[in-house]
Scaffold this motif. Structure first.
Motif, PDB file in Angstrom:
ATOM      1  N   MET B  62      -5.558   2.194  -3.183  1.00 15.37           N
ATOM      2  CA  MET B  62      -5.520   1.081  -4.135  1.00 15.37           C
ATOM      3  C   MET B  62      -4.334   0.156  -3.861  1.00 15.37           C
ATOM      4  N   VAL B  63      -3.170   0.763  -3.604  1.00 16.52           N
ATOM      5  CA  VAL B  63      -1.963  -0.027  -3.345  1.00 16.52           C
ATOM      6  C   VAL B  63      -2.140  -0.883  -2.084  1.00 16.52           C
ATOM      7  N   GLY B 217       8.192 -14.845  -9.274  1.00 19.33           N
ATOM      8  CA  GLY B 217       9.431 -14.091  -9.477  1.00 19.33           C
ATOM      9  C   GLY B 217       9.446 -12.686  -8.892  1.00 19.33           C
ATOM     10  N   VAL B 218       8.415 -12.314  -8.136  1.00 16.40           N
ATOM     11  CA  VAL B 218       8.389 -10.980  -7.544  1.00 16.40           C
ATOM     12  C   VAL B 218       9.224 -10.970  -6.257  1.00 16.40           C
ATOM     13  N   VAL B 223       9.557  -5.034  -3.027  1.00 14.76           N
ATOM     14  CA  VAL B 223       8.440  -4.302  -3.618  1.00 14.76           C
ATOM     15  C   VAL B 223       7.570  -3.692  -2.521  1.00 14.76           C
ATOM     16  N   ARG B 224       7.323  -4.473  -1.461  1.00 14.96           N
ATOM     17  CA  ARG B 224       6.453  -3.988  -0.409  1.00 14.96           C
ATOM     18  C   ARG B 224       7.079  -2.779   0.302  1.00 14.96           C
ATOM     19  N   TYR B 225       8.382  -2.858   0.595  1.00 13.30           N
ATOM     20  CA  TYR B 225       9.018  -1.726   1.274  1.00 13.30           C
ATOM     21  C   TYR B 225       9.001  -0.487   0.392  1.00 13.30           C
ATOM     22  N   PHE B 229       7.153   2.965   1.416  1.00 16.93           N
ATOM     23  CA  PHE B 229       7.856   4.246   1.379  1.00 16.93           C
ATOM     24  C   PHE B 229       7.088   5.248   0.510  1.00 16.93           C
ATOM     25  N   THR B 230       6.704   4.807  -0.674  1.00 20.56           N
ATOM     26  CA  THR B 230       6.021   5.691  -1.612  1.00 20.56           C
ATOM     27  C   THR B 230       4.692   6.180  -1.058  1.00 20.56           C
ATOM     28  N   THR B 231       3.886   5.246  -0.523  1.00 21.69           N
ATOM     29  CA  THR B 231       2.570   5.657  -0.026  1.00 21.69           C
ATOM     30  C   THR B 231       2.723   6.536   1.213  1.00 21.69           C
TER      31      THR B 231
END
Lengths: 257, 320
Positions: B62-63, B217-218, B223-225, B229-231
């Motif tokens: 999903m991400v 404002g994102v 956020v992408r990094y 990392f999380t995925t």
């Protein structure tokens, strides 16, 4: 409030902008003109922090762009991209609500003034009647007004607009320009607009920045912008000049001969 | 039907699957003690494990789909899973036996492999000024092939035992017993879910494209990094424990988007629940098809996923 000095933008080997300088006060209206590929969109993107500058300075309220977090910047500047927005998978009202991001933290709740900002934006741009529709079902003109509405919902003192009337029929062009003029004059919003409409640029109360090949070819007040030699050098095109029969303004027309 | 109602329905269905799955194929065991033992020591942990793995895979898909605005972009199509597989296979070959922060060598190897793959694929597709989804997907395909041959190479160098172990594991299976693997996976998936929920507004805006997300404002890069990392961590842990189980991350979030819509505040719970339930279902099927033997679940998901991929491809062609 906005100070751009000796701005250079480069992407890999490609020079996008070179040595651009200008300054604007709150409530100013700057129209950026120039032929295709002159770097007009790049200027807006550099000011919004979408692309990085190579050298030079961009100052807002005497503070460099890099001194703002992206969220802080988004409370100061909003941006209407060139894309029509019809590929976006959102309903109109949801898309407008997403514009309130910068006014929130990860945990904060939706507030009445958030809703008010969305309602105002819908009303001003005359888009309230399709708030429930999916963006993908809108016409080009409708979605372009929604894109402006979404930037408006961000409630910023500065707005950057990249050809906001390019997909519009004459009636809606007039309508959108009226909306932008009202934002500028009544709400005192500082506007920087990229446009191909030289007659729109060449009006009293506007400032003009003409770009060619990423460099400033000319800058000055709108009312003296429309001038034979200047336009010819800028666009490599002959122009004829007529006087508008009702307003008395000078109108430039590209001459196909 | 309202979104809440849909989500409730989805939860009820998944709960039913979760409650029924452990009992499937248990009827012909007469001895009560053995039945109990199988139920609590094998079936129950396996069902929970399948739920966690399925939820994790679906959420990572999903991400990726949100970040790249394309249903075909998932950790599997972009080579992240094969990177993870190679990392894990390499630790088997080298016989590494280290643990760090509670993760074993295989998980660490898979995590590093996943991270290397996504950095490579994303880096390549960004080399050109004009980023295109086609370049990204093709780079992903090339990277997948590259890592696949590295895996073959690893297998070639391994002894017959390790080689078979790697092969069997590459098919993707959930044959665990006891709660050890579950306890390893659960914190990783829980951490990933937490990050994704925390970033749900950012995910919504990323779907509008980078330019709009930035102008709203994102801090898109950061956020992408964080999401990479999380995925990578999540995919790495899942791949290390049960092999690359393909297509869950493509099918589940896409179907959820059709049912629930694109708002990640709803999409995340829906994908989590449906992903978990879906993998339990596939695993139960894998156990039953040729019982008493069982199929690797990866075969089932890929058999379902292949046609689904083609369907998406044809559909997006038609839309364009």
């Amino acid at each position: 409030m906005i100070e751009v000095s000796a701005l250079h933008v480069q992407l890999q080997d490609k020079k996008l902008l070179a040595d651009i300088s200008f300054s604007l006060d709150a409530g100013d209206y700057l129209v950026v003109v120039g032929p295709n590929g002159a770097g007009k969109s790049s200027l807006l993107k550099a000011m919004m922090g979408i692309i990085d500058k190579s050298s030079g300075d961009i100052l807002f309220h005497d503070r460099p762009l890099s001194g703002y977090s992206q969220r802080e910047l988004a409370r100061l500047i909003s941006y209407v991209p060139q894309s029509s927005g019809r590929e976006l998978p959102f309903a109109v009202e949801d898309f407008l609500k997403m514009s309130r991001y910068a006014h929130h933290t990860a945990l904060s709740e939706w507030q009445p003034d958030d809703q008010a900002a969305v309602e105002d934006a819908l009303r001003i741009t005359n888009t309230a009647q399709f708030r429930q529709r999916q963006m993908t079902t809108l016409s080009g003109g409708e979605s372009q007004r929604v894109m402006i509405a979404a930037a408006l919902a961000q409630q910023t003192p500065v707005m950057l607009l990249d050809e906001p009337t390019s997909y519009l029929d004459p009636h809606h062009q007039v309508e959108v320009h009226r909306v932008i003029a009202r934002l500028n004059q009544q709400l005192g919003i500082t506007v920087i607009e990229v446009s191909h409409d030289i007659n729109h640029a060449g009006q009293k109360g506007r400032q003009v920045l003409a770009l060619t090949d990423g460099e400033a070819a000319w800058q000055g007040p709108g009312e003296i912008f429309l001038e034979q030699e200047r336009l010819q050098r800028l666009y490599q095109q002959e122009f004829v000049f007529v006087t508008h029969p009702r307003s008395g303004r000078t109108i430039a027309l590209a001459d196909p001969l | 039907m309202s979104t809440t109602a849909k989500l409730t329905l989805l939860s009820v269905l998944t709960l039913a699957v979760m409650l029924l799955a452990p009992f499937a194929g248990l009827g012909d065991i007469a001895d009560d003690v053995i039945r109990q033992q199988i139920l609590y020591e094998i079936r129950l942990p396996r069902t929970l494990f399948a739920f966690a793995a399925g939820a994790g895979l679906a959420l990572c898909g999903m991400v990726f789909q949100a970040m790249f605005h394309n249903p075909l972009a998932t950790p599997f199509t972009l080579g992240v899973a094969s990177g993870a597989s190679f990392g894990a296979a390499l630790t088997v070959l080298l016989g590494l036996n280290i643990t760090l922060l509670g993760f074993d060598a295989m998980t660490l190897g898979a995590f590093i492999g996943a991270l290397a793959a996504i950095s490579f694929v994303y880096g390549i597709s960004r080399l050109n000024y004009s980023f295109s989804i086609e370049t990204l997907l093709l780079t992903g395909v090339a990277t997948s092939f590259f890592f696949s041959s590295l895996i073959l190479f690893t297998q070639y160098l391994s002894n017959i035992n390790d080689s078979f172990r790697i092969l069997r594991w590459l098919m993707g299976g959930l044959s665990i017993s006891g709660y050890q693997s579950l306890l390893q996976l659960l914190p990783v998936v829980a951490f990933s879910v937490g990050i994704m929920i925390w970033l749900s507004r950012e995910l919504n805006l990323l779907m509008a494209g980078d330019d709009i997300a930035i102008s709203r404002g994102v801090a898109v890069k950061r956020v992408r990094y964080l999401l990479f990392f999380t995925t990578s961590l999540c995919v790495g842990a899942i791949v290390a424990l049960c092999g690359p189980i393909g297509f869950v991350g493509m099918m589940v979030p896409h179907i959820c988007r059709l049912i629930i819509g694109t708002d990640h505040r709803w999409l995340i719970p829906a994908t989590l629940i449906f992903g978990g339930g879906f993998l339990i279902l596939c695993d139960t099927l894998a156990r039953l098809v040729i019982a008493p033997a069982e199929l690797p679940v990866g075969i089932i998901t890929t058999l379902l996923g292949g046609p689904f991929f083609l369907w998406l491809l044809v559909r997006s062609r038609r839309a364009a």
